[in-house]
Design a protein around this motif. Sequence first.
Motif, PDB file in Angstrom:
ATOM      1  N   GLY A  23     -21.296  42.624  60.159  1.00  0.00           N
ATOM      2  CA  GLY A  23     -22.283  43.391  60.898  1.00  0.00           C
ATOM      3  C   GLY A  23     -22.662  44.661  60.178  1.00  0.00           C
ATOM      4  N   THR A  24     -23.460  45.465  60.864  1.00  0.00           N
ATOM      5  CA  THR A  24     -23.876  46.763  60.345  1.00  0.00           C
ATOM      6  C   THR A  24     -23.529  47.826  61.367  1.00  0.00           C
ATOM      7  OG1 THR A  24     -25.704  45.836  59.052  1.00  0.00           O
ATOM      8  CG2 THR A  24     -25.843  48.164  59.613  1.00  0.00           C
ATOM      9  N   ASN A  72     -29.499  54.668  69.474  1.00  0.00           N
ATOM     10  CA  ASN A  72     -29.866  54.105  68.176  1.00  0.00           C
ATOM     11  C   ASN A  72     -28.740  54.173  67.151  1.00  0.00           C
ATOM     12  OD1 ASN A  72     -32.511  53.368  68.880  1.00  0.00           O
ATOM     13  ND2 ASN A  72     -33.227  55.479  68.577  1.00  0.00           N
ATOM     14  N   PHE A  73     -27.560  54.651  67.557  1.00  0.00           N
ATOM     15  CA  PHE A  73     -26.406  54.701  66.658  1.00  0.00           C
ATOM     16  C   PHE A  73     -25.205  54.083  67.364  1.00  0.00           C
ATOM     17  CE2 PHE A  73     -29.269  57.923  65.189  1.00  0.00           C
ATOM     18  CZ  PHE A  73     -29.235  57.755  63.804  1.00  0.00           C
ATOM     19  N   ASP A  74     -24.287  53.576  66.548  1.00  0.00           N
ATOM     20  CA  ASP A  74     -23.096  52.920  67.087  1.00  0.00           C
ATOM     21  C   ASP A  74     -21.914  53.873  67.205  1.00  0.00           C
ATOM     22  OD1 ASP A  74     -24.405  50.344  67.092  1.00  0.00           O
ATOM     23  OD2 ASP A  74     -24.152  50.356  64.916  1.00  0.00           O
ATOM     24  N   MET A  75     -21.898  54.917  66.374  1.00  0.00           N
ATOM     25  CA  MET A  75     -20.790  55.878  66.401  1.00  0.00           C
ATOM     26  C   MET A  75     -21.244  57.196  65.787  1.00  0.00           C
ATOM     27  SD  MET A  75     -18.291  54.633  63.247  1.00  0.00           S
ATOM     28  CE  MET A  75     -17.245  56.091  63.398  1.00  0.00           C
ATOM     29  N   VAL A  76     -20.459  58.234  66.052  1.00  0.00           N
ATOM     30  CA  VAL A  76     -20.745  59.537  65.465  1.00  0.00           C
ATOM     31  C   VAL A  76     -19.470  60.087  64.832  1.00  0.00           C
ATOM     32  CG1 VAL A  76     -22.617  60.074  67.068  1.00  0.00           C
ATOM     33  CG2 VAL A  76     -20.265  60.748  67.640  1.00  0.00           C
ATOM     34  N   VAL A  77     -19.647  60.946  63.824  1.00  0.00           N
ATOM     35  CA  VAL A  77     -18.559  61.744  63.255  1.00  0.00           C
ATOM     36  C   VAL A  77     -18.986  63.205  63.388  1.00  0.00           C
ATOM     37  CG1 VAL A  77     -17.256  62.320  61.163  1.00  0.00           C
ATOM     38  CG2 VAL A  77     -17.829  59.929  61.673  1.00  0.00           C
ATOM     39  N   VAL A  78     -18.225  63.990  64.122  1.00  0.00           N
ATOM     40  CA  VAL A  78     -18.669  65.327  64.530  1.00  0.00           C
ATOM     41  C   VAL A  78     -17.499  66.304  64.545  1.00  0.00           C
ATOM     42  CG1 VAL A  78     -20.703  64.629  65.852  1.00  0.00           C
ATOM     43  CG2 VAL A  78     -18.464  64.475  66.913  1.00  0.00           C
ATOM     44  N   HIS A  79     -17.824  67.603  64.752  1.00  0.00           N
ATOM     45  CA  HIS A  79     -16.749  68.606  64.703  1.00  0.00           C
ATOM     46  C   HIS A  79     -17.041  69.819  65.585  1.00  0.00           C
ATOM     47  CE1 HIS A  79     -18.509  71.332  61.332  1.00  0.00           C
ATOM     48  NE2 HIS A  79     -19.457  70.522  61.757  1.00  0.00           N
ATOM     49  N   ILE A 225     -16.317  59.205  67.312  1.00  0.00           N
ATOM     50  CA  ILE A 225     -16.522  58.835  68.712  1.00  0.00           C
ATOM     51  C   ILE A 225     -17.409  57.596  68.765  1.00  0.00           C
ATOM     52  CG2 ILE A 225     -17.424  59.575  70.959  1.00  0.00           C
ATOM     53  CD1 ILE A 225     -17.021  62.461  70.098  1.00  0.00           C
ATOM     54  N   GLU A 226     -16.987  56.612  69.540  1.00  0.00           N
ATOM     55  CA  GLU A 226     -17.823  55.423  69.764  1.00  0.00           C
ATOM     56  C   GLU A 226     -18.973  55.776  70.706  1.00  0.00           C
ATOM     57  OE1 GLU A 226     -15.379  52.402  71.498  1.00  0.00           O
ATOM     58  OE2 GLU A 226     -13.685  52.866  70.191  1.00  0.00           O
ATOM     59  N   VAL A 227     -20.178  55.316  70.400  1.00  0.00           N
ATOM     60  CA  VAL A 227     -21.260  55.390  71.378  1.00  0.00           C
ATOM     61  C   VAL A 227     -20.975  54.335  72.442  1.00  0.00           C
ATOM     62  CG1 VAL A 227     -23.732  55.073  71.763  1.00  0.00           C
ATOM     63  CG2 VAL A 227     -22.922  56.296  69.733  1.00  0.00           C
ATOM     64  N   SER A 228     -21.102  54.715  73.692  1.00  0.00           N
ATOM     65  CA  SER A 228     -20.649  53.859  74.798  1.00  0.00           C
ATOM     66  C   SER A 228     -21.461  52.565  74.923  1.00  0.00           C
ATOM     67  CB  SER A 228     -20.747  54.630  76.113  1.00  0.00           C
ATOM     68  OG  SER A 228     -20.468  53.750  77.193  1.00  0.00           O
ATOM     69  N   PHE A 232     -25.164  51.831  76.418  1.00  0.00           N
ATOM     70  CA  PHE A 232     -26.111  51.151  75.534  1.00  0.00           C
ATOM     71  C   PHE A 232     -25.508  49.799  75.132  1.00  0.00           C
ATOM     72  CE2 PHE A 232     -26.596  55.750  74.706  1.00  0.00           C
ATOM     73  CZ  PHE A 232     -27.895  55.921  75.163  1.00  0.00           C
ATOM     74  N   PRO A 233     -25.773  48.745  75.903  1.00  0.00           N
ATOM     75  CA  PRO A 233     -25.115  47.445  75.670  1.00  0.00           C
ATOM     76  C   PRO A 233     -25.378  46.844  74.301  1.00  0.00           C
ATOM     77  CG  PRO A 233     -26.136  47.522  77.855  1.00  0.00           C
ATOM     78  CD  PRO A 233     -26.601  48.736  77.133  1.00  0.00           C
ATOM     79  N   LYS A 234     -26.419  47.288  73.592  1.00  0.00           N
ATOM     80  CA  LYS A 234     -26.742  46.672  72.312  1.00  0.00           C
ATOM     81  C   LYS A 234     -26.046  47.327  71.115  1.00  0.00           C
ATOM     82  CE  LYS A 234     -31.250  44.827  73.721  1.00  0.00           C
ATOM     83  NZ  LYS A 234     -32.712  44.774  73.440  1.00  0.00           N
ATOM     84  N   VAL A 235     -25.272  48.391  71.335  1.00  0.00           N
ATOM     85  CA  VAL A 235     -24.587  48.997  70.190  1.00  0.00           C
ATOM     86  C   VAL A 235     -23.529  48.038  69.657  1.00  0.00           C
ATOM     87  CG1 VAL A 235     -24.967  51.355  70.987  1.00  0.00           C
ATOM     88  CG2 VAL A 235     -22.867  50.154  71.663  1.00  0.00           C
ATOM     89  N   ASN A 236     -23.226  48.209  68.370  1.00  0.00           N
ATOM     90  CA  ASN A 236     -22.261  47.332  67.703  1.00  0.00           C
ATOM     91  C   ASN A 236     -20.854  47.888  67.884  1.00  0.00           C
ATOM     92  OD1 ASN A 236     -20.889  45.550  66.078  1.00  0.00           O
ATOM     93  ND2 ASN A 236     -21.802  46.261  64.155  1.00  0.00           N
ATOM     94  N   ASN A 237     -20.381  47.857  69.103  1.00  0.00           N
ATOM     95  CA  ASN A 237     -19.076  48.454  69.397  1.00  0.00           C
ATOM     96  C   ASN A 237     -17.924  47.662  68.795  1.00  0.00           C
ATOM     97  OD1 ASN A 237     -16.665  48.653  71.772  1.00  0.00           O
ATOM     98  ND2 ASN A 237     -17.538  50.590  71.052  1.00  0.00           N
ATOM     99  N   ALA A 238     -18.067  46.352  68.700  1.00  0.00           N
ATOM    100  CA  ALA A 238     -16.962  45.533  68.182  1.00  0.00           C
ATOM    101  C   ALA A 238     -16.603  45.943  66.757  1.00  0.00           C
ATOM    102  CB  ALA A 238     -17.353  44.054  68.236  1.00  0.00           C
ATOM    103  N   ASP A 239     -17.609  46.134  65.897  1.00  0.00           N
ATOM    104  CA  ASP A 239     -17.322  46.538  64.522  1.00  0.00           C
ATOM    105  C   ASP A 239     -16.872  47.991  64.440  1.00  0.00           C
ATOM    106  OD1 ASP A 239     -17.717  44.144  63.184  1.00  0.00           O
ATOM    107  OD2 ASP A 239     -19.874  44.453  62.974  1.00  0.00           O
TER     108      ASP A 239
END
Length: 282
Positions: A23-24, A72-79, A225-228, A232-239
């Motif tokens: 996946g991507t 529009n994103f699957d995850m974030v890296v933040v501080h 952090i995973e985007v929920s 958003f059911p279409k995010v690529n949470n599995a990967d």
Amino acid sequence: MKNFIIATAAFLICAAAAPAFAGTIKLSSTIGPVDAGIIPLLAETYKAKTGTDFVIEKAGTGATLNKAKTGNFDMVVVHARALEDQFIKEGYGQNRRDVMYNDFVILGPKSDPAGVKGMKSAADALKKIAAAKAPFVSRGDMSGTHVAEMNVWRAAGVTPDGEKDEWYTVYSLGALGNGPATEFANRRNAYTVMDRATYLTKQKAIQIVPLVAGDPILLNLIAAIEVSPKKFPKVNNADVVKFVQWLEGDEAQTIIKDFKVKQYGQPLFFPNSEQWNKNHPK
């Protein structure tokens, strides 16, 4: 901001060797770890192992979280912990995981007109800078670096105003990131609050130097952090789940520990996953 995103934000790590069902992951990150190179290196290493592609965009933490609120994103890296907690509280994110850290330092002119060199309290140092009305540059963009700076001002009991206080400059291009902001502060021969990785990568080209460091308030925690998928059911949470599990493991954490140490003589980032800290007690 739009031009900034178009000019600097996205790049695609190619998928030439990807397995058929790889996946991507669309990853939105704070700027510093991308510019330093650690996020691209981690993504490239993971892709080589799994075939998972990455689309990586960079912006300040506040902008990163706002972009992720579009789904529009699957995850974030933040501080910036307060902004992260609000992002999760509002239902946009889940499963925050500490990944790495470094620290902020107060940079300033070698001549140190405010006399803050060696002070143990960052808040007391900013009080002296404000009292001396010594030039200070802020990113002013609700990035993690700006939020950290404001935390120290709050602890100092000082509220600088970029419109009223001539000594306090809000960099108009602060959203471009810590690198340009550091270069601007250097051109102004001004004080600023900046992360150590940016200083190390810029130190040969600038004259301002670290004057205050080591105060716990300057700790810079960087998290994934995973985007929920509930939001958003279409995010690529599995990967994303698999990637974050890898980020927390010894292979990725060792990459973080060793990243560019030989080049700069000290770490730019330190491993900080729960799993790493459990397996490698300090």
